[in-house]
Design a protein around this motif. Structure first.
Motif, PDB file in Angstrom:
ATOM      1  N   SER A 125      -8.032  -2.530 -11.887  1.00 18.01           N
ATOM      2  CA  SER A 125      -7.139  -1.507 -12.448  1.00 18.01           C
ATOM      3  C   SER A 125      -5.682  -1.758 -12.089  1.00 18.01           C
ATOM      4  CB  SER A 125      -7.551  -0.121 -11.950  1.00 18.01           C
ATOM      5  OG  SER A 125      -7.442  -0.030 -10.543  1.00 18.01           O
ATOM      6  N   GLY A 126      -5.454  -2.590 -11.102  1.00 16.75           N
ATOM      7  CA  GLY A 126      -4.087  -2.900 -10.711  1.00 16.75           C
ATOM      8  C   GLY A 126      -4.054  -3.601  -9.363  1.00 16.75           C
ATOM      9  N   TYR A 127      -2.859  -3.905  -8.923  1.00 13.99           N
ATOM     10  CA  TYR A 127      -2.669  -4.615  -7.655  1.00 13.99           C
ATOM     11  C   TYR A 127      -1.503  -3.986  -6.904  1.00 13.99           C
ATOM     12  CZ  TYR A 127      -5.336  -8.146 -10.215  1.00 13.99           C
ATOM     13  OH  TYR A 127      -6.285  -8.788 -10.960  1.00 13.99           O
ATOM     14  N   SER A 128      -1.539  -4.108  -5.595  1.00 13.32           N
ATOM     15  CA  SER A 128      -0.357  -3.766  -4.804  1.00 13.32           C
ATOM     16  C   SER A 128       0.358  -5.062  -4.441  1.00 13.32           C
ATOM     17  CB  SER A 128      -0.740  -2.990  -3.534  1.00 13.32           C
ATOM     18  OG  SER A 128      -1.477  -3.809  -2.639  1.00 13.32           O
ATOM     19  N   PHE A 129       1.670  -5.054  -4.585  1.00  9.76           N
ATOM     20  CA  PHE A 129       2.512  -6.199  -4.258  1.00  9.76           C
ATOM     21  C   PHE A 129       3.444  -5.771  -3.126  1.00  9.76           C
ATOM     22  CE2 PHE A 129       1.402  -6.299  -8.719  1.00  9.76           C
ATOM     23  CZ  PHE A 129       1.019  -7.622  -8.960  1.00  9.76           C
ATOM     24  N   THR A 130       3.221  -6.271  -1.927  1.00 10.67           N
ATOM     25  CA  THR A 130       4.040  -5.884  -0.784  1.00 10.67           C
ATOM     26  C   THR A 130       4.969  -7.031  -0.402  1.00 10.67           C
ATOM     27  OG1 THR A 130       2.323  -4.403   0.072  1.00 10.67           O
ATOM     28  CG2 THR A 130       4.038  -5.101   1.616  1.00 10.67           C
ATOM     29  N   ILE A 131       6.260  -6.800  -0.570  1.00 10.73           N
ATOM     30  CA  ILE A 131       7.263  -7.782  -0.158  1.00 10.73           C
ATOM     31  C   ILE A 131       7.541  -7.535   1.325  1.00 10.73           C
ATOM     32  CG2 ILE A 131       9.549  -8.731  -0.588  1.00 10.73           C
ATOM     33  CD1 ILE A 131       7.618  -8.963  -2.952  1.00 10.73           C
ATOM     34  N   ALA A 132       7.218  -8.498   2.171  1.00 11.04           N
ATOM     35  CA  ALA A 132       7.310  -8.296   3.616  1.00 11.04           C
ATOM     36  C   ALA A 132       8.737  -8.059   4.085  1.00 11.04           C
ATOM     37  CB  ALA A 132       6.704  -9.495   4.355  1.00 11.04           C
ATOM     38  N   ASP A 133       9.699  -8.761   3.504  1.00  8.74           N
ATOM     39  CA  ASP A 133      11.114  -8.587   3.853  1.00  8.74           C
ATOM     40  C   ASP A 133      11.889  -8.358   2.570  1.00  8.74           C
ATOM     41  OD1 ASP A 133      13.703  -8.601   4.754  1.00  8.74           O
ATOM     42  OD2 ASP A 133      13.558 -10.482   5.876  1.00  8.74           O
ATOM     43  N   ARG A 134      12.124  -7.095   2.266  1.00 12.34           N
ATOM     44  CA  ARG A 134      12.744  -6.764   0.976  1.00 12.34           C
ATOM     45  C   ARG A 134      14.215  -7.155   0.907  1.00 12.34           C
ATOM     46  NH1 ARG A 134      13.452  -0.154   0.980  1.00 12.34           N
ATOM     47  NH2 ARG A 134      15.227  -0.083   2.418  1.00 12.34           N
ATOM     48  N   ARG A 135      14.810  -7.591   2.018  1.00  9.56           N
ATOM     49  CA  ARG A 135      16.216  -8.035   1.991  1.00  9.56           C
ATOM     50  C   ARG A 135      16.400  -9.254   1.101  1.00  9.56           C
ATOM     51  NH1 ARG A 135      17.533  -9.021   8.144  1.00  9.56           N
ATOM     52  NH2 ARG A 135      15.593 -10.191   7.845  1.00  9.56           N
ATOM     53  N   THR A 159      18.012  -4.535   8.630  1.00 10.50           N
ATOM     54  CA  THR A 159      16.653  -4.518   9.174  1.00 10.50           C
ATOM     55  C   THR A 159      15.658  -5.037   8.151  1.00 10.50           C
ATOM     56  OG1 THR A 159      17.222  -2.579  10.509  1.00 10.50           O
ATOM     57  CG2 THR A 159      14.892  -3.086  10.242  1.00 10.50           C
ATOM     58  N   ALA A 160      14.727  -5.863   8.603  1.00  9.58           N
ATOM     59  CA  ALA A 160      13.685  -6.388   7.707  1.00  9.58           C
ATOM     60  C   ALA A 160      12.633  -5.319   7.473  1.00  9.58           C
ATOM     61  CB  ALA A 160      13.056  -7.635   8.313  1.00  9.58           C
ATOM     62  N   LEU A 161      12.622  -4.743   6.286  1.00  8.50           N
ATOM     63  CA  LEU A 161      11.652  -3.719   5.905  1.00  8.50           C
ATOM     64  C   LEU A 161      10.801  -4.229   4.752  1.00  8.50           C
ATOM     65  CD1 LEU A 161      14.006  -0.591   5.897  1.00  8.50           C
ATOM     66  CD2 LEU A 161      12.455  -1.309   7.722  1.00  8.50           C
ATOM     67  N   SER A 162       9.573  -3.750   4.678  1.00  3.15           N
ATOM     68  CA  SER A 162       8.699  -4.126   3.558  1.00  3.15           C
ATOM     69  C   SER A 162       8.812  -3.090   2.448  1.00  3.15           C
ATOM     70  CB  SER A 162       7.252  -4.238   4.029  1.00  3.15           C
ATOM     71  OG  SER A 162       6.760  -2.965   4.433  1.00  3.15           O
ATOM     72  N   GLN A 163       8.404  -3.471   1.251  1.00  2.93           N
ATOM     73  CA  GLN A 163       8.347  -2.538   0.129  1.00  2.93           C
ATOM     74  C   GLN A 163       7.179  -2.912  -0.766  1.00  2.93           C
ATOM     75  OE1 GLN A 163      11.955  -1.070  -1.282  1.00  2.93           O
ATOM     76  NE2 GLN A 163      11.205  -0.381  -3.271  1.00  2.93           N
ATOM     77  N   THR A 164       6.450  -1.892  -1.227  1.00  2.00           N
ATOM     78  CA  THR A 164       5.244  -2.109  -2.023  1.00  2.00           C
ATOM     79  C   THR A 164       5.420  -1.589  -3.439  1.00  2.00           C
ATOM     80  OG1 THR A 164       3.815  -1.990  -0.064  1.00  2.00           O
ATOM     81  CG2 THR A 164       2.771  -1.604  -2.200  1.00  2.00           C
ATOM     82  N   PHE A 165       4.950  -2.370  -4.400  1.00  2.00           N
ATOM     83  CA  PHE A 165       4.963  -1.998  -5.813  1.00  2.00           C
ATOM     84  C   PHE A 165       3.519  -2.006  -6.314  1.00  2.00           C
ATOM     85  CE2 PHE A 165       8.963  -3.903  -4.738  1.00  2.00           C
ATOM     86  CZ  PHE A 165       9.927  -3.195  -5.448  1.00  2.00           C
ATOM     87  N   ILE A 166       3.190  -1.116  -7.255  1.00  2.00           N
ATOM     88  CA  ILE A 166       1.839  -1.018  -7.799  1.00  2.00           C
ATOM     89  C   ILE A 166       1.867  -1.296  -9.290  1.00  2.00           C
ATOM     90  CG2 ILE A 166      -0.189   0.447  -8.120  1.00  2.00           C
ATOM     91  CD1 ILE A 166       0.347  -0.166  -5.224  1.00  2.00           C
TER      92      ILE A 166
END
Length: 226
Positions: A125-135, A159-166
Motif C-alpha cells: 500500500s505504500g512505503y516510508s522513506f526516512t532520510i537520515a540527515d535531512r540537511r 543539527t542532523a535530523l531525520s525526516q520521513t515521507f510516506i
C-alpha cells in the motif's frame, strides 16, 4: 521502548519531543493507538538443542541476552520488526530497487521508487522513506499510496535530523549551498525504505558532491539488497 525485566511486565518508554508535548497538555491528547515489536537484540543462533539439561534449557542463552535500552531514534532501533504475513506465505518479501546508491551534485533531483517482491496476495500500500540527515536535501516529496502527496521544503539547521515521507515514490532535491561541506568533497546520508504492509526494508545511500550541480538520477524497480 523496552522491557526492563523479562520476569514481569515492566516497560521503559522514552517519549519523543512530540510525545512529551502531547503528554504535558494533560487533556487526553497523548493516546497510544499503535505499537510495533522488534527482536533486534536476539541472536537465534544461540538456541541450543544439544543443551545437556534438556529441552527446557534450549533457549536459556537467548533468554539471558541483555536488552537494548529504549531510544527514540528510528534509524538505530527496531530494525528487525516483527510482522504478520498472510497464512500460507512461503517466502519473505524483499524490496526491489534499481540501485542502492545515488550520487548527485548540488541542487539535483533524485527519485526512489521501490517495488516489493515475494508479496503474492496484494501490492504494497505504500512505503516510508526516512532520510537520515535531512540537511542534505532542500526539498522532498512523496506521491501515491496512503500518502497525500506531501511536499516539504527542508529548513537548514546545524543539527542532523531525520525526516520521513510516506507514499509509493519519493523525490528529493539535494542541498544547494556549500557551507555544510566545509573541506569535504562530498557528503553522504542514507534513505531507509520500509514497506508499510510487509516491513521489507532496504537502504539507499545518497551522496551529494560539492563541486557539481544539477542532474537527475533514480533508484527504481530492480533487485536490491534486503
Amino acid at each position: 521502548m523496552g522491557y526492563l525485566d523479562n520476569s514481569s511486565v515492566i516497560v521503559d518508554a522514552i517519549l519523543t519531543k512530540k510525545g512529551r508535548e502531547l503528554l504535558s497538555r494533560q487533556d487526553g491528547s497523548f493516546n497510544i493507538t499503535q505499537f510495533a515489536l522488534a527482536d533486534d537484540e536476539i541472536d537465534y543462533t544461540l538456541y541450543n538443542e544439544n543443551h545437556p539439561n534438556g529441552s527446557a534449557y534450549y533457549g536459556e542463552a537467548i533468554e539471558a541476552l541483555p536488552l537494548i535500552e529504549a531510544i527514540p531514534n528510528e534509524n538505530n532501533t527496531m530494525v528487525s520488526k516483527l510482522v504478520t504475513l498472510p497464512r500460507g506465505t512461503t517466502k519473505i518479501p524483499v524490496l526491489s530497487l534499481q540501485s542502492t546508491s545515488i550520487n548527485v551534485g548540488r541542487s539535483a533531483n533524485f527519485t526512489i521508487t521501490p517495488t516489493t517482491l515475494n508479496f503474492d496476495t496484494t501490492t504494497e500500500s505504500g512505503y516510508s522513506f526516512t532520510i537520515a540527515d535531512r540537511r542534505l536535501i532542500q526539498q522532498g516529496s512523496s506521491t501515491g499510496g496512503t500518502g497525500t502527496g506531501t511536499t516539504s521544503n527542508i529548513p537548514f539547521t546545524g543539527t542532523a535530523l531525520s525526516q520521513t515521507f510516506i507514499g509509493t515514490s519519493f523525490t528529493g532535491t539535494s542541498l544547494a549551498g556549500t557551507t555544510l561541506f566545509g573541506s569535504n568533497a562530498a557528503l553522504a546520508t542514507s534513505s531507509i525504505v520500509v514497506g508499510l504492509d510487509t516491513s521489507a526494508r532496504a537502504t539507499v545511500t545518497l551522496t551529494v558532491r560539492k563541486n557539481s550541480s544539477a542532474g537527475t538520477t533514480s533508484a527504481a524497480q530492480a533487485r536490491s539488497s534486503f
